[in-house]
Design an enzyme around this catalytic site. Structure first.
Site, PDB file in Angstrom:
ATOM      1  N   GLY A  51       0.678  -1.178   0.065  1.00  0.00           N
ATOM      2  CA  GLY A  51       0.089  -0.043  -0.052  1.00  0.00           C
ATOM      3  C   GLY A  51       0.791   1.402   0.077  1.00  0.00           C
ATOM      4  N   SER A  52       1.691   1.484  -0.855  1.00  0.00           N
ATOM      5  CA  SER A  52       2.544   2.323  -0.520  1.00  0.00           C
ATOM      6  C   SER A  52       2.604   3.455  -1.992  1.00  0.00           C
ATOM      7  CB  SER A  52       4.072   1.736  -0.915  1.00  0.00           C
ATOM      8  OG  SER A  52       4.288   0.690  -1.834  1.00  0.00           O
ATOM      9  N   THR A  53       1.855   3.450  -2.919  1.00  0.00           N
ATOM     10  CA  THR A  53       1.602   4.623  -3.965  1.00  0.00           C
ATOM     11  C   THR A  53       1.299   5.867  -3.353  1.00  0.00           C
ATOM     12  OG1 THR A  53      -0.789   3.928  -4.083  1.00  0.00           O
ATOM     13  CG2 THR A  53       0.888   2.842  -5.434  1.00  0.00           C
ATOM     14  N   GLY A  90       0.791   8.753   0.604  1.00  0.00           N
ATOM     15  CA  GLY A  90       0.633   8.719   1.896  1.00  0.00           C
ATOM     16  C   GLY A  90       1.646   8.173   2.971  1.00  0.00           C
ATOM     17  N   ILE A  91       1.623   7.709   3.813  1.00  0.00           N
ATOM     18  CA  ILE A  91       2.594   7.075   4.661  1.00  0.00           C
ATOM     19  C   ILE A  91       3.547   6.104   3.929  1.00  0.00           C
ATOM     20  CG2 ILE A  91       3.355   5.725   6.781  1.00  0.00           C
ATOM     21  CD1 ILE A  91       0.900   7.135   8.249  1.00  0.00           C
ATOM     22  N   GLY A  92       2.784   5.292   3.247  1.00  0.00           N
ATOM     23  CA  GLY A  92       3.533   3.974   2.731  1.00  0.00           C
ATOM     24  C   GLY A  92       4.418   4.708   1.740  1.00  0.00           C
ATOM     25  N   TYR A 133     -12.020  -0.436  12.702  1.00  0.00           N
ATOM     26  CA  TYR A 133     -10.757   0.080  12.311  1.00  0.00           C
ATOM     27  C   TYR A 133      -9.740  -0.106  13.477  1.00  0.00           C
ATOM     28  CZ  TYR A 133      -6.743   2.976  11.403  1.00  0.00           C
ATOM     29  OH  TYR A 133      -5.409   3.608  11.126  1.00  0.00           O
TER      30      TYR A 133
END
Length: 264
Positions: free
Chosen positions: A14-16, A18-20, A154
């Site tokens: 999930g790194s496209t 934000g934090i990723g 969550y």
């Protein structure tokens, strides 16, 4: 401290954005060969271009696959059989009242937020142990410790990640593989930023005002009294992925701006 990850491969789920994405950039800047991931090829290509413009010569590649399902994970395993550093960043969130949550909501959040990390750790950690070195990181949240009433599902999944992280750390005792969880607080990621931007537009107020109001009303214990940046969260992840963090394992490391009122 000079963190060098040259010769190490890293996968960030999930790194496209934000934090990723910030983590992927930090790992690449430290010399790692980084594999980024997103659900669409377009998003992966955009992220790769962003990294290469920021870090010419960075060793980065990408895979478009939905790691929130077993089929997507299998695609990753086929393309990238082993890694030295695994950052389980993939996650979803959605404000929704407890009594409105359906079975499908709960199942989706566990599948994406928990099972994606379980599958990747189950596949990659044994190879790390065989080679005598590795880093497994789980992106949890301060919501794991202070369950938000607007997102009980969550928060519950983030608590589950703490248990998985600690249990895996003990499972890998003495192997040279460290396993840790990172607990960000409110962070100005793409998802959170978009959420606030939409609310600000609907209410006709500046985004900054809405963010400040959120901290004051919903996270009044914040010591920094603001949202953290994605880079501030990534900095802790990069350290934990480093050779220098060899004695830190089985830990839940907070980068929450002091939101959690605890001295431990």
């Amino acid at each position: 401290m000079n963190i060098s990850l040259h010769g190490k491969r890293a996968i960030v789920s999930g790194s496209t954005a934000g934090i990723g994405l910030a983590i992927a950039i930090g790992l690449a800047e430290s010399g790692a060969d980084v594999v980024i991931n997103g659900r669409s090829q377009e998003r992966v290509d955009q992220a790769l271009e962003h990294i290469r413009l920021k870090l010419p010569g960075a060793r980065v590649s990408g895979l478009a696959a939905d790691l929130g399902c077993a089929e997507g994970a299998a695609r990753l395993f086929a393309e990238v059989p082993q890694t030295d550093i695994l950052v389980n960043n993939l996650g979803i969130f959605e404000p929704k009242g407890f009594f409105e949550l359906t079975d499908e909501d709960w199942q989706l959040f566990f599948e994406v937020n928990v099972m994606s990390a379980v599958r990747l750790a189950r596949h990659y950690a044994p190879g790390m142990a065989e080679r005598g070195w590795g880093r497994v990181l789980f992106l949890s949240s301060e919501s794991a410790l202070q369950i938000p009433v607007e997102m009980v599902h969550y928060g519950t999944t983030k608590t589950a990640l703490l248990a998985v992280s600690r249990g895996l750390a003990e499972t890998l005792a003495g192997t040279g593989v460290t396993v840790n969880a990172v607990l960000p607080g409110p962070t100005r990621s793409e998802g959170v930023g978009g959420f606030f931007a939409k609310m600000a537009e609907e209410q006709g107020v500046p985004v900054e005002q809405l963010e400040a109001g959120f901290i004051a009303e919903h996270r009044p214990s914040s010591i920094i009294q603001r949202l953290a940046s994605v880079e501030e969260v990534a900095n802790l992840v990069i350290y934990l992925a480093s050779r220098q963090a060899s004695a830190t394992t089985g830990a839940a490391m907070r980068v929450d701006g002091g939101v959690v009122r605890s001295i431990a």
